[in-house]
Design a protein around this motif. Sequence first.
Motif, PDB file in Angstrom:
ATOM      1  N   UNK A   1     -10.796  -1.609  -6.992  1.00 32.35           N
ATOM      2  CA  UNK A   1     -11.891  -2.436  -6.496  1.00 32.35           C
ATOM      3  C   UNK A   1     -11.396  -3.703  -5.798  1.00 32.35           C
ATOM      4  N   UNK A   2     -10.079  -3.791  -5.546  1.00 31.32           N
ATOM      5  CA  UNK A   2      -9.542  -4.914  -4.769  1.00 31.32           C
ATOM      6  C   UNK A   2     -10.299  -4.934  -3.443  1.00 31.32           C
ATOM      7  N   UNK A   3     -10.770  -6.099  -3.052  1.00 25.85           N
ATOM      8  CA  UNK A   3     -11.612  -6.166  -1.859  1.00 25.85           C
ATOM      9  C   UNK A   3     -10.944  -6.828  -0.656  1.00 25.85           C
ATOM     10  N   UNK A   4      -9.620  -6.901  -0.647  1.00 25.55           N
ATOM     11  CA  UNK A   4      -8.921  -7.498   0.496  1.00 25.55           C
ATOM     12  C   UNK A   4      -9.223  -6.747   1.794  1.00 25.55           C
ATOM     13  N   UNK A   5      -9.426  -5.437   1.717  1.00 24.64           N
ATOM     14  CA  UNK A   5      -9.717  -4.632   2.900  1.00 24.64           C
ATOM     15  C   UNK A   5     -11.182  -4.251   3.005  1.00 24.64           C
ATOM     16  N   UNK A   6     -12.044  -4.887   2.242  1.00 28.84           N
ATOM     17  CA  UNK A   6     -13.467  -4.557   2.182  1.00 28.84           C
ATOM     18  C   UNK A   6     -13.836  -4.256   0.743  1.00 28.84           C
ATOM     19  N   UNK A   7     -15.112  -4.346   0.396  1.00 33.79           N
ATOM     20  CA  UNK A   7     -15.539  -4.093  -0.976  1.00 33.79           C
ATOM     21  C   UNK A   7     -15.043  -2.730  -1.451  1.00 33.79           C
ATOM     22  N   UNK A   8     -14.300  -2.727  -2.555  1.00 33.29           N
ATOM     23  CA  UNK A   8     -13.829  -1.481  -3.138  1.00 33.29           C
ATOM     24  C   UNK A   8     -12.786  -0.742  -2.311  1.00 33.29           C
ATOM     25  N   UNK A   9     -12.132  -1.415  -1.367  1.00 36.64           N
ATOM     26  CA  UNK A   9     -11.098  -0.750  -0.564  1.00 36.64           C
ATOM     27  C   UNK A   9      -9.909  -0.365  -1.441  1.00 36.64           C
ATOM     28  N   UNK A  10      -9.501  -1.257  -2.340  1.00 34.36           N
ATOM     29  CA  UNK A  10      -8.464  -0.972  -3.316  1.00 34.36           C
ATOM     30  C   UNK A  10      -7.058  -1.314  -2.884  1.00 34.36           C
ATOM     31  N   UNK A  11      -6.160  -1.292  -3.874  1.00 35.00           N
ATOM     32  CA  UNK A  11      -4.736  -1.538  -3.655  1.00 35.00           C
ATOM     33  C   UNK A  11      -3.973  -1.041  -4.869  1.00 35.00           C
ATOM     34  N   UNK A  12      -2.656  -1.102  -4.787  1.00 36.31           N
ATOM     35  CA  UNK A  12      -1.788  -0.807  -5.925  1.00 36.31           C
ATOM     36  C   UNK A  12      -0.608  -1.766  -5.858  1.00 36.31           C
ATOM     37  N   UNK A  13      -0.106  -2.153  -7.008  1.00 31.47           N
ATOM     38  CA  UNK A  13       1.031  -3.073  -7.077  1.00 31.47           C
ATOM     39  C   UNK A  13       2.205  -2.382  -7.743  1.00 31.47           C
ATOM     40  N   UNK A  14       3.404  -2.668  -7.234  1.00 28.24           N
ATOM     41  CA  UNK A  14       4.635  -2.122  -7.797  1.00 28.24           C
ATOM     42  C   UNK A  14       5.385  -3.255  -8.488  1.00 28.24           C
ATOM     43  N   UNK A  15       5.821  -2.999  -9.716  1.00 25.89           N
ATOM     44  CA  UNK A  15       6.583  -3.969 -10.504  1.00 25.89           C
ATOM     45  C   UNK A  15       7.933  -3.359 -10.871  1.00 25.89           C
ATOM     46  N   UNK A  16       8.982  -4.168 -10.814  1.00 21.36           N
ATOM     47  CA  UNK A  16      10.310  -3.748 -11.255  1.00 21.36           C
ATOM     48  C   UNK A  16      10.745  -4.617 -12.427  1.00 21.36           C
ATOM     49  N   UNK A  17      11.475  -4.023 -13.368  1.00 27.22           N
ATOM     50  CA  UNK A  17      12.018  -4.754 -14.501  1.00 27.22           C
ATOM     51  C   UNK A  17      13.416  -5.228 -14.149  1.00 27.22           C
ATOM     52  N   UNK A  18      13.617  -6.526 -14.234  1.00 21.90           N
ATOM     53  CA  UNK A  18      14.922  -7.122 -13.956  1.00 21.90           C
ATOM     54  C   UNK A  18      15.296  -8.097 -15.054  1.00 21.90           C
ATOM     55  N   UNK A  19      16.279  -8.918 -14.787  1.00 16.73           N
ATOM     56  CA  UNK A  19      16.761  -9.885 -15.760  1.00 16.73           C
ATOM     57  C   UNK A  19      15.719 -10.890 -16.194  1.00 16.73           C
ATOM     58  N   UNK A  20      14.743 -11.160 -15.355  1.00 22.32           N
ATOM     59  CA  UNK A  20      13.685 -12.117 -15.685  1.00 22.32           C
ATOM     60  C   UNK A  20      12.385 -11.437 -16.090  1.00 22.32           C
ATOM     61  N   UNK A  21      12.448 -10.186 -16.485  1.00 23.60           N
ATOM     62  CA  UNK A  21      11.253  -9.457 -16.889  1.00 23.60           C
ATOM     63  C   UNK A  21      10.661  -8.671 -15.731  1.00 23.60           C
ATOM     64  N   UNK A  22       9.377  -8.361 -15.838  1.00 21.51           N
ATOM     65  CA  UNK A  22       8.677  -7.568 -14.831  1.00 21.51           C
ATOM     66  C   UNK A  22       8.248  -8.464 -13.675  1.00 21.51           C
ATOM     67  N   UNK A  23       8.593  -8.067 -12.452  1.00 25.91           N
ATOM     68  CA  UNK A  23       8.256  -8.832 -11.256  1.00 25.91           C
ATOM     69  C   UNK A  23       7.538  -7.936 -10.258  1.00 25.91           C
ATOM     70  N   UNK A  24       6.443  -8.442  -9.703  1.00 26.14           N
ATOM     71  CA  UNK A  24       5.756  -7.685  -8.662  1.00 26.14           C
ATOM     72  C   UNK A  24       6.618  -7.711  -7.402  1.00 26.14           C
ATOM     73  N   UNK A  25       6.937  -6.501  -6.889  1.00 27.63           N
ATOM     74  CA  UNK A  25       7.798  -6.401  -5.713  1.00 27.63           C
ATOM     75  C   UNK A  25       7.060  -5.907  -4.478  1.00 27.63           C
ATOM     76  N   UNK A  26       5.850  -5.376  -4.664  1.00 25.86           N
ATOM     77  CA  UNK A  26       5.097  -4.875  -3.507  1.00 25.86           C
ATOM     78  C   UNK A  26       3.619  -4.752  -3.845  1.00 25.86           C
ATOM     79  N   UNK A  27       2.811  -4.910  -2.819  1.00 25.34           N
ATOM     80  CA  UNK A  27       1.390  -4.587  -2.899  1.00 25.34           C
ATOM     81  C   UNK A  27       1.145  -3.514  -1.855  1.00 25.34           C
ATOM     82  N   UNK A  28       0.674  -2.358  -2.298  1.00 18.98           N
ATOM     83  CA  UNK A  28       0.447  -1.225  -1.420  1.00 18.98           C
ATOM     84  C   UNK A  28      -1.033  -1.133  -1.070  1.00 18.98           C
ATOM     85  N   UNK A  29      -1.314  -0.924   0.209  1.00 19.52           N
ATOM     86  CA  UNK A  29      -2.698  -0.761   0.666  1.00 19.52           C
ATOM     87  C   UNK A  29      -2.758   0.437   1.610  1.00 19.52           C
ATOM     88  N   UNK A  30      -3.940   0.957   1.797  1.00 18.21           N
ATOM     89  CA  UNK A  30      -4.140   2.094   2.690  1.00 18.21           C
ATOM     90  C   UNK A  30      -3.833   1.689   4.134  1.00 18.21           C
TER      91      UNK A  30
END
Length: 169
Positions: free
Chosen positions: A35-64
């Motif tokens: 329901x992320x609305x950056x591309x319009x109501x309910x357009x959506x997105x997904x986030x990628x997180x990697x585990x490193x020395x400082x814990x989990x870090x968001x490395x990407x936001x994926x959109x259509x």
Amino acid sequence: WSQVAKLVASDAAASDHFGRAVGISGKRIVVGAPYDDDGGDGAGSASVFDLGGNGWTQVAKLVAADPAEWDWFGFAVGISGDVAVIGAWGDDCADGSDMCGSASVFAKNATDGTWPRAPTTSPTASPAASPTASPTDSTQSPTKNSDAAGRGAEVAAAALAALGLAFVL
């Protein structure tokens, strides 16, 4: 069991439904926010997180590639190593019909760490209408499935196979 982390999107907003779908592969997690609305109501997105020395870090936001209202991109997610598949069950058909659905495949670029769409293609017409079309036919439209509902998994499987990976339902 004890909680070791709480993941939140870097651009979290009310009613994004972040966490609706979650996938994990080793030290990498993908989280859907249909329901992320950056591309319009309910357009959506997904986030990628990697585990490193400082814990989990968001490395990407994926959109259509073509975000639109009520696509619900991120309603389903899958990940295997450096390849993520994001479902958008509300994505409209190429002919304008409602809710055909699609699956977009992203592959991490080993050089710069970005997550571009995988260099795969999908048919723009049903196989019955175009018997020579295949999910990896480079003359067809990129990555997004614009076919009838249910073809998203087939396209994702073909894209992963082209990368030497398997897609298991």
